[in-house]
Scaffold this active site. Structure first.
Site, short mmCIF file in Angstrom:
data_model
loop_
_atom_site.label_atom_id
_atom_site.label_comp_id
_atom_site.label_asym_id
_atom_site.label_seq_id
_atom_site.Cartn_x
_atom_site.Cartn_y
_atom_site.Cartn_z
N LYS A 26 0.84 -1.20 0.00
CA LYS A 26 0.00 0.00 0.00
C LYS A 26 0.88 1.25 0.00
O LYS A 26 1.74 1.41 0.85
CB LYS A 26 -0.90 -0.02 1.24
N ASP B 42 -3.03 10.39 3.89
CA ASP B 42 -4.45 10.01 3.94
C ASP B 42 -5.24 11.01 4.77
O ASP B 42 -5.19 11.00 6.00
CB ASP B 42 -4.59 8.61 4.53
N LYS C 21 -10.69 12.61 8.24
CA LYS C 21 -10.21 12.25 9.56
C LYS C 21 -10.21 13.48 10.47
O LYS C 21 -10.22 14.62 10.01
CB LYS C 21 -8.77 11.71 9.47
N ASP D 96 -12.54 6.66 3.81
CA ASP D 96 -11.33 6.45 4.60
C ASP D 96 -10.91 4.99 4.61
O ASP D 96 -9.88 4.64 5.20
CB ASP D 96 -11.54 6.95 6.03
N GLU E 250 -9.76 3.45 2.01
CA GLU E 250 -9.26 3.57 0.64
C GLU E 250 -8.13 2.61 0.33
O GLU E 250 -7.92 2.23 -0.83
CB GLU E 250 -8.81 5.02 0.37
N ARG F 1 -7.68 -0.54 0.93
CA ARG F 1 -8.10 -1.83 0.38
C ARG F 1 -8.54 -1.70 -1.07
O ARG F 1 -8.46 -2.68 -1.83
CB ARG F 1 -9.21 -2.42 1.25
#
Length: 449
Positions: free
Chosen positions: A216, A221, A228, A298, A300, A302
């Protein structure tokens, strides 16, 4: 002018002052200073005049002693050159631990000298250098803030990594992801000023067993439109920790010239917010042909992993390993030091668990619990990207990824943190390596000559 000799650091187990490795004078000094081999305790030994004869270092009781206890010595010692003596255990592992305990990230401040090491007798110099380089590579990347390591700069770092190791390198960038059928990588990263991309590295003889590593690579993020909190974003520069550790593992494999056909896939994006950001409730198409309803932007990591795993699976490799800083639920379940391991091969999971415990790189096997699979259901698409009940978040994420792997002989998913919130042996506070030593050990055992 003569070069100073390395300073001895004598490792002493709890209650081990009478073990024969110390002189009567040294034992008396230790006893007078309350030193009995307590774990992590360091005691300077006086030499002639005002000189220093060396140090005693306590490694604690044999039961429960961490393999990486030597890392505590490097953290405590002043900058100088040292040699290790006494109860080292595995000299190679002790040397790795010491050097990783001396790790510092000084890119943004004046670099200070750190302790250095003369390899102890019996240590494998190649193995020590291999794993210290791999871990340092991963730590440096994760520690670097996103202002200097967005998708563009990470791309450059990975391309240089490939060039230095004689690996083939390919990048699919921006709208080319749509043309080449990686729609979820594109959707997650399209809101950033720096385009999303898939980085593809290959190395080795095509006739050898195929091992594919997927990491990943979310360089930052925000959470996307499901943004978040400020506290939740503070460490999100580390959201590419899976990709960083995959690169460390790739270095170890190439350095050791293992007889495998290695492929490394890194989906690299920034999960940013702008007018074209993907939204809760959107339905995304995937490379595998599975449609995915977005329950939360959030979740994301995966999504980008799914497209990369689908590509990896198309070659029917002998092994796929993915690493990702994927869920907070993994940390709630097992804490920061013990990442969960999921695999379609229970024997392989047991091997990795055992190897990890032996080299201070622990994992704990967790179930791909099929009864929870229904929590990924969607009323309008093939599946949702989040679970319906809010429970078993790490298991649910692993079940999501499993749907994109079917042809590989074995698949392993590691939900890592890539961060040490507290210092521990060989791991200063901050970015840390996870999975490299354990997986390298098993891959070498399974596929090595």
């Amino acid at each position: 002018m003569s070069t100073p000799s390395p300073i001895p650091v004598i490792f002493v187990g709890e209650g081990g002052l009478d073990g024969g490795q110390l002189t009567a004078r040294q034992r008396g000094w230790a006893e007078a200073n309350g030193f009995s081999g307590q774990r992590g305790k360091l005691l300077a030994l006086p030499g002639e005049g005002d000189g220093l004869a060396g140090y005693l270092f306590g490694i604690g009781a044999a039961e429960g002693r961490p393999a990486f206890v030597a890392g505590l010595a490097a953290t405590a010692l002043p900058a100088a050159e040292y040699r290790l003596e006494g109860e080292l255990g595995d000299p190679t592992l002790a040397a790795i631990a010491f050097r990783l305990g001396a790790y510092r990230f000084d890119r943004y401040r004046e670099a200070k000298p750190v302790p250095t090491l003369v390899l102890p007798e019996g240590a494998d110099a190649g193995e020590v250098d291999r794993h210290v380089t791999a871990a340092t590579l991963a730590r440096d990347l994760v520690n670097t803030p996103s202002s200097d390591l967005g998708p563009d700069n990470l791309h450059k770092e990975v391309e240089r990594f490939a060039s230095e190791r004689g690996m083939n390198f390919k990048a699919i960038v921006g709208d080319d992801l749509l043309a080449e059928n990686f729609p979820m990588i594109h959707a997650v990263g399209r809101a950033s000023a720096q385009a999303p991309r898939l980085l593809d590295l290959t190395w080795g003889d095509e006739s050898h067993p195929k091992v594919t590593l997927v990491g990943k690579g979310v360089t930052f993020d925000t959470g996307g439109l499901d943004i978040k909190t400020a506290a939740g974003m503070l460490m999100m520069k580390k959201d590419m920790g899976g990709g960083a550790n995959i690169l460390g593992l790739a270095h170890a494999i190439v350095s050791a010239k293992l007889p495998v056909r290695l492929r490394v896939l890194l989906p690299v994006v920034e999960n940013a917010i702008s007018g074209n950001a993907f939204r809760p409730g959107d339905v995304l198409h995937s490379r595998r042909g599975i449609t995915v309803e977005i329950g939360n932007t959030d979740a994301e990591g995966r999504l980008i992993l799914a497209d990369a795993l689908a590509l990896a699976d198309e070659e029917s490799p002998d092994l796929i390993v993915d690493m990702a800083t994927l869920t907070g639920a993994a940390r709630v379940a097992l804490g920061p030091e013990l990442p969960p391991l999921y695999s379609t091969d229970n024997a392989l999971a047991a091997e990795i668990t055992a190897a990890g415990l032996a080299v201070e790189d622990p994992f704990w096997p967790m179930p791909l619990w099929s009864p929870y699979d229904g929590q990924l259901s969607s009323k309008i698409a093939d599946m949702n990207n989040t679970g319906a009940g809010g429970y078993a978040g790490s298991v649910i994420a692993a079940l999501f990824l499993r749907r994109f792997v079917g042809k590989a002989k074995a698949w392993v998913h590691l939900d890592i943190l890539a961060w040490a919130p507290e210092a521990r042996p060989g791991r200063p506070v901050g970015a840390t390596d996870q999975g490299i030593r354990a997986l390298f050990s098993v891959i070498r055992q399974r596929f090595g000559a």
